[in-house]
Design a protein around this motif. Structure first.
Motif, PDB file in Angstrom:
ATOM      1  N   LEU A   1      -5.034  12.650   2.461  1.00 54.79           N
ATOM      2  CA  LEU A   1      -4.126  11.386   2.567  1.00 54.79           C
ATOM      3  C   LEU A   1      -4.782  10.203   3.280  1.00 54.79           C
ATOM      4  O   LEU A   1      -4.314   9.053   2.897  1.00 54.79           O
ATOM      5  N   PHE A   2      -5.617  10.211   3.960  1.00 58.16           N
ATOM      6  CA  PHE A   2      -6.268   9.188   4.747  1.00 58.16           C
ATOM      7  C   PHE A   2      -6.985   8.352   3.784  1.00 58.16           C
ATOM      8  O   PHE A   2      -7.089   7.155   3.909  1.00 58.16           O
ATOM      9  N   GLU A   3      -7.745   9.037   3.071  1.00 57.45           N
ATOM     10  CA  GLU A   3      -8.382   8.188   1.965  1.00 57.45           C
ATOM     11  C   GLU A   3      -7.418   7.742   0.968  1.00 57.45           C
ATOM     12  O   GLU A   3      -7.789   6.632   0.427  1.00 57.45           O
ATOM     13  N   LEU A   4      -6.736   8.548   0.483  1.00 62.26           N
ATOM     14  CA  LEU A   4      -5.615   8.034  -0.487  1.00 62.26           C
ATOM     15  C   LEU A   4      -4.850   6.920  -0.102  1.00 62.26           C
ATOM     16  O   LEU A   4      -4.446   6.043  -1.013  1.00 62.26           O
ATOM     17  N   CYS A   5      -4.619   6.906   1.146  1.00 63.39           N
ATOM     18  CA  CYS A   5      -3.704   5.846   1.893  1.00 63.39           C
ATOM     19  C   CYS A   5      -4.223   4.755   2.415  1.00 63.39           C
ATOM     20  O   CYS A   5      -3.780   3.725   3.133  1.00 63.39           O
ATOM     21  N   ALA A   6      -5.483   4.348   1.916  1.00 60.99           N
ATOM     22  CA  ALA A   6      -6.488   3.313   2.567  1.00 60.99           C
ATOM     23  C   ALA A   6      -5.695   1.927   1.933  1.00 60.99           C
ATOM     24  O   ALA A   6      -5.057   1.634   0.839  1.00 60.99           O
ATOM     25  N   GLY A   7      -5.393   1.237   3.123  1.00 59.87           N
ATOM     26  CA  GLY A   7      -4.738  -0.012   2.987  1.00 59.87           C
ATOM     27  C   GLY A   7      -3.101   0.127   2.843  1.00 59.87           C
ATOM     28  O   GLY A   7      -2.426  -0.809   2.989  1.00 59.87           O
ATOM     29  N   GLY A   8      -2.840   1.412   3.356  1.00 54.98           N
ATOM     30  CA  GLY A   8      -1.470   1.678   3.638  1.00 54.98           C
ATOM     31  C   GLY A   8      -1.040   2.459   4.767  1.00 54.98           C
ATOM     32  O   GLY A   8      -1.791   2.104   5.844  1.00 54.98           O
ATOM     33  N   THR A   9      -0.106   3.217   4.974  1.00 57.46           N
ATOM     34  CA  THR A   9       0.282   3.862   6.103  1.00 57.46           C
ATOM     35  C   THR A   9       0.469   5.389   5.999  1.00 57.46           C
ATOM     36  O   THR A   9       1.028   5.661   5.051  1.00 57.46           O
ATOM     37  N   ILE A  10       0.115   6.170   7.173  1.00 60.13           N
ATOM     38  CA  ILE A  10       0.350   7.669   7.062  1.00 60.13           C
ATOM     39  C   ILE A  10       1.377   7.684   8.347  1.00 60.13           C
ATOM     40  O   ILE A  10       1.302   7.109   9.320  1.00 60.13           O
TER      41      ILE A  10
ATOM     42  N   GLY B   1       0.826  -1.265   0.099  1.00 58.78           N
ATOM     43  CA  GLY B   1      -0.121  -0.096  -0.021  1.00 58.78           C
ATOM     44  C   GLY B   1       0.873   1.310   0.037  1.00 58.78           C
ATOM     45  O   GLY B   1       2.065   1.168  -0.044  1.00 58.78           O
ATOM     46  N   ARG B   2       0.216   2.378  -0.100  1.00 60.17           N
ATOM     47  CA  ARG B   2       0.876   3.721  -0.100  1.00 60.17           C
ATOM     48  C   ARG B   2       1.411   4.124   1.327  1.00 60.17           C
ATOM     49  O   ARG B   2       0.834   3.745   2.197  1.00 60.17           O
ATOM     50  N   PHE B   3       2.830   4.908   1.337  1.00 61.81           N
ATOM     51  CA  PHE B   3       3.254   5.326   2.599  1.00 61.81           C
ATOM     52  C   PHE B   3       3.422   6.673   2.182  1.00 61.81           C
ATOM     53  O   PHE B   3       3.718   7.205   1.334  1.00 61.81           O
ATOM     54  N   GLU B   4       2.788   7.791   3.261  1.00 58.69           N
ATOM     55  CA  GLU B   4       2.832   9.254   2.847  1.00 58.69           C
ATOM     56  C   GLU B   4       3.224   9.591   4.459  1.00 58.69           C
ATOM     57  O   GLU B   4       2.819   9.276   5.344  1.00 58.69           O
ATOM     58  N   ALA B   5       4.234  10.461   4.293  1.00 60.21           N
ATOM     59  CA  ALA B   5       4.798  11.319   5.661  1.00 60.21           C
ATOM     60  C   ALA B   5       4.374  12.727   5.496  1.00 60.21           C
ATOM     61  O   ALA B   5       4.459  13.307   4.325  1.00 60.21           O
ATOM     62  N   ILE B   6       3.666  13.263   6.623  1.00 58.83           N
ATOM     63  CA  ILE B   6       3.344  14.349   6.966  1.00 58.83           C
ATOM     64  C   ILE B   6       4.086  15.131   7.928  1.00 58.83           C
ATOM     65  O   ILE B   6       3.854  14.481   8.940  1.00 58.83           O
ATOM     66  N   ASN B   7       4.732  16.332   8.138  1.00 58.24           N
ATOM     67  CA  ASN B   7       5.018  16.943   9.183  1.00 58.24           C
ATOM     68  C   ASN B   7       4.132  17.676   9.947  1.00 58.24           C
ATOM     69  O   ASN B   7       3.928  18.885   9.250  1.00 58.24           O
TER      70      ASN B   7
ATOM     71  N   LEU C   1      -3.085  21.494   7.123  1.00 58.18           N
ATOM     72  CA  LEU C   1      -2.692  20.140   7.484  1.00 58.18           C
ATOM     73  C   LEU C   1      -4.254  19.349   7.524  1.00 58.18           C
ATOM     74  O   LEU C   1      -4.110  18.277   6.984  1.00 58.18           O
ATOM     75  N   GLU C   2      -5.080  19.945   7.695  1.00 55.25           N
ATOM     76  CA  GLU C   2      -6.496  19.156   7.788  1.00 55.25           C
ATOM     77  C   GLU C   2      -6.976  19.115   6.391  1.00 55.25           C
ATOM     78  O   GLU C   2      -7.472  17.898   6.098  1.00 55.25           O
ATOM     79  N   SER C   3      -6.668  19.857   5.592  1.00 54.71           N
ATOM     80  CA  SER C   3      -7.193  19.570   4.188  1.00 54.71           C
ATOM     81  C   SER C   3      -6.164  18.479   3.610  1.00 54.71           C
ATOM     82  O   SER C   3      -6.871  17.856   2.687  1.00 54.71           O
ATOM     83  N   GLU C   4      -5.082  18.386   3.980  1.00 49.24           N
ATOM     84  CA  GLU C   4      -4.049  17.525   3.330  1.00 49.24           C
ATOM     85  C   GLU C   4      -4.385  15.921   3.908  1.00 49.24           C
ATOM     86  O   GLU C   4      -4.349  15.109   3.148  1.00 49.24           O
ATOM     87  N   LEU C   5      -4.788  16.050   5.167  1.00 44.40           N
ATOM     88  CA  LEU C   5      -5.315  14.631   5.818  1.00 44.40           C
ATOM     89  C   LEU C   5      -6.532  14.268   5.405  1.00 44.40           C
ATOM     90  O   LEU C   5      -6.803  12.830   5.121  1.00 44.40           O
ATOM     91  N   PHE C   6      -7.524  15.267   5.539  1.00 42.45           N
ATOM     92  CA  PHE C   6      -8.818  14.745   5.468  1.00 42.45           C
ATOM     93  C   PHE C   6      -9.673  15.018   3.873  1.00 42.45           C
ATOM     94  O   PHE C   6     -10.767  14.499   3.638  1.00 42.45           O
ATOM     95  N   GLY C   7      -9.054  15.646   3.276  1.00 38.67           N
ATOM     96  CA  GLY C   7      -9.429  16.627   2.020  1.00 38.67           C
ATOM     97  C   GLY C   7     -10.720  17.326   2.230  1.00 38.67           C
ATOM     98  O   GLY C   7     -10.804  17.811   3.307  1.00 38.67           O
ATOM     99  N   PHE C   8     -11.257  17.823   1.037  1.00 39.63           N
ATOM    100  CA  PHE C   8     -12.423  18.616   1.316  1.00 39.63           C
ATOM    101  C   PHE C   8     -13.233  18.517  -0.007  1.00 39.63           C
ATOM    102  O   PHE C   8     -12.981  17.856  -1.041  1.00 39.63           O
ATOM    103  N   LYS C   9     -14.410  19.146   0.126  1.00 39.62           N
ATOM    104  CA  LYS C   9     -15.622  19.329  -0.838  1.00 39.62           C
ATOM    105  C   LYS C   9     -15.458  20.193  -1.506  1.00 39.62           C
ATOM    106  O   LYS C   9     -14.896  21.564  -1.036  1.00 39.62           O
ATOM    107  N   LYS C  10     -15.980  20.319  -2.809  1.00 37.49           N
ATOM    108  CA  LYS C  10     -15.981  21.663  -3.718  1.00 37.49           C
ATOM    109  C   LYS C  10     -16.950  22.492  -3.042  1.00 37.49           C
ATOM    110  O   LYS C  10     -17.904  22.306  -2.537  1.00 37.49           O
ATOM    111  N   GLY C  11     -16.247  23.811  -3.008  1.00 34.14           N
ATOM    112  CA  GLY C  11     -17.054  25.032  -2.228  1.00 34.14           C
ATOM    113  C   GLY C  11     -16.764  25.014  -0.854  1.00 34.14           C
ATOM    114  O   GLY C  11     -17.400  26.015  -0.173  1.00 34.14           O
ATOM    115  N   ALA C  12     -16.315  24.335  -0.140  1.00 35.25           N
ATOM    116  CA  ALA C  12     -15.952  24.406   1.347  1.00 35.25           C
ATOM    117  C   ALA C  12     -15.322  25.205   1.815  1.00 35.25           C
ATOM    118  O   ALA C  12     -15.406  25.790   2.979  1.00 35.25           O
ATOM    119  N   PHE C  13     -14.475  26.121   0.812  1.00 27.77           N
ATOM    120  CA  PHE C  13     -13.840  27.307   1.168  1.00 27.77           C
ATOM    121  C   PHE C  13     -13.602  27.933  -0.025  1.00 27.77           C
ATOM    122  O   PHE C  13     -13.679  27.359  -1.257  1.00 27.77           O
TER     123      PHE C  13
END
Length: 453
Positions: free
Chosen positions: A223-232, A186-192, A201-213
């Motif tokens: 990244l949590f969604e993109l790394c499903a089956g992998g590691t953050i 699976g995918r491995f992603e690191a974030i400081n 940080l919140e948008s990178e980890l959880f993503g966002f919907k169109k029009g949220a800001f």
């Protein structure tokens, strides 16, 4: 095939065309921009894994763009390229924040190979599976214990908390844990967590919907969604704001995330490995870290020793760094002399392995007559000298184990006496965890209340 996305910032149309063709053939996705005025907008349009930056652009210095690139693309590795290579340019670009430096050649294939090497030098694919230690270099007992611990937990999909000073290699250990686990495909992603603002940080980890800001023009997966089956890997989690800690706790408890602007949660199967150089037990007492999150993360704590406690590992680490750095710059390998190694082992390395790597790279760049030159880098440092340490005279002769126990008992007694029985303060002063202090007290039949006034 590589799946990295690159941005080429260069006004040489022929060079850009050739590089895009070769990089595309290697599996890279490439964008390009040739004018300084177009760079800001381009950086806003997509997320890049790497940026190839021409140092001479539009009669200006490409280095002037480094702060902007770092702000807009905080996770991209910036590789400076130029047809006019000099040592001062290389040193200047890296000191300004570039990840690496390359000279343009007439062989685009070799240049592409060099780009690939730099982008994935620390990636999971570069962890040498032929070695049991999964890329962790060292021969000391402390490192052998660390490697054994990684092998011990490889079958367990639990949360991990890596503890260690800055520069000790926490991300490398996280990658080794991932590579040894059932999630290795699976995918491995690191974030400081301390390097970027809370909203980013919140948008990178959880993503966002169109029009949220305002700038949310399309949906974006986190990244949590993109790394499903992998590691953050959440590096420096001790720097994470309390509001974000609550959301990470929810991920660990419920296994789901909610993108910004969404009214629905999404299930995610992503393992969390966290790391910090802070004493989180002290942070809990001061109100800077949530106790419930700490216990969720520290199911399996792993301690990485600082380099000063594993001086025997300087030789294999030094040889590894020197070989890879010389290969990167395309120069013959340089060997360490006995005096070189003695100098390195006499230094206390507050920056740990990262500082050692930088020292060796500087010594290679400043080499004279084919010999490593550490003096420019170490001249301002103050190596520790054995002569500076006053001899310790013991009143009695013990064997080693007895002497160690006597010292530990006297030390903990003096420490608790000075702190008036305050275990948290004793832990802070000694650099230990509260649990360590309690274990030592129990070992010698002592109680913290014995030292209270």
């Amino acid at each position: 095939m590589n799946k990295a996305k690159l941005l080429i910032i260069d006004d040489d149309v022929d060079f850009v065309s050739i590089m895009k063709n070769f990089l595309s053939f290697e599996g890279f996705e490439c964008d390009s921009v040739g004018k300084l005025s177009e760079v800001p907008a381009t950086l806003e349009e997509s997320k890049y894994d790497g940026v190839l930056l021409d140092i001479f652009l539009d009669q200006s210095s490409g280095l002037d763009l480094l702060p902007l690139i770092q702000e807009k693309q905080p996770f991209a590795k910036i590789i400076v390229v130029t047809s006019r290579s000099t040592v001062p340019l290389a040193v200047g670009s890296m000191e300004a924040g570039a990840y690496s430096f390359l000279e343009k050649t007439t062989d685009p294939g070799s240049l592409v190979a060099a780009v690939r090497d730099r982008l994935f030098r620390e990636d999971i694919s570069q962890i040498n599976a032929d070695f049991d230690h999964l890329g962790i270099i060292g021969e000391s007992d402390r490192i052998k214990e660390l490697i054994a611990q990684i092998h011990q937990i490889q079958a367990f999909d639990t949360s991990i908390l890596i503890l260690g000073e800055s520069g000790t290699g926490k991300e490398l250990v996280a990658k080794a844990i991932h590579a040894a686990s059932k999630r290795k495909g699976g995918r491995f992603e690191a974030i400081n967590c301390g390097a970027i603002p809370e909203n980013l940080l919140e948008s990178e980890l959880f993503g966002f919907k169109k029009g949220a800001f305002t700038d949310a023009k399309t949906d974006k997966k986190g990244l949590f969604e993109l790394c499903a089956g992998g590691t953050i890997f959440l590096d420096e989690i001790g720097e994470m704001p309390l509001a974000m800690q609550v959301k990470i706790l929810r991920v660990l408890q419920e296994g789901e995330v909610r993108p910004i602007g969404s009214d629905r949660s999404i299930k995610t199967d992503t393992r969390i490995i966290a790391a910090t150089h802070r004493n989180l037990e002290q942070e809990i007492e001061s109100g800077g870290f949530r106790e419930d999150l700490y216990y969720r993360l520290s199911v399996m704590p792993i301690h990485i020793p600082p380099l000063r406690e594993r001086l025997h590992d300087i030789a294999p680490l030094g040889k590894f760094f020197a070989t890879s750095i010389c290969k990167r710059y395309g120069i013959p390998p340089l060997e360490f002399t006995e005096s070189d190694m003695a100098l390195l082992q006499s230094y206390h390395w507050p920056g740990n392995i990262r500082e050692l790597q930088n020292a060796i790279e500087r010594a290679i760049i400043m080499a004279k007559g084919g010999r490593l030159n550490f003096e420019p880098w170490l001249s301002s440092r103050k190596p520790k000298k054995q002569d500076d340490q006053a001899p310790v005279e013991a009143p009695f002769i013990f064997n080693f184990d007895e002497a160690k126990e006597e010292f530990e008992k006297n030390y903990i007694s003096m420490l608790l006496k000075n702190t008036k029985g305050n275990v948290a303060e004793a832990a802070r002063l000694s650099g230990k965890f509260r649990s360590d202090i309690y274990r030592i007290l129990e070992r010698y039949g002592l109680k913290s209340t014995d030292f209270k006034p």
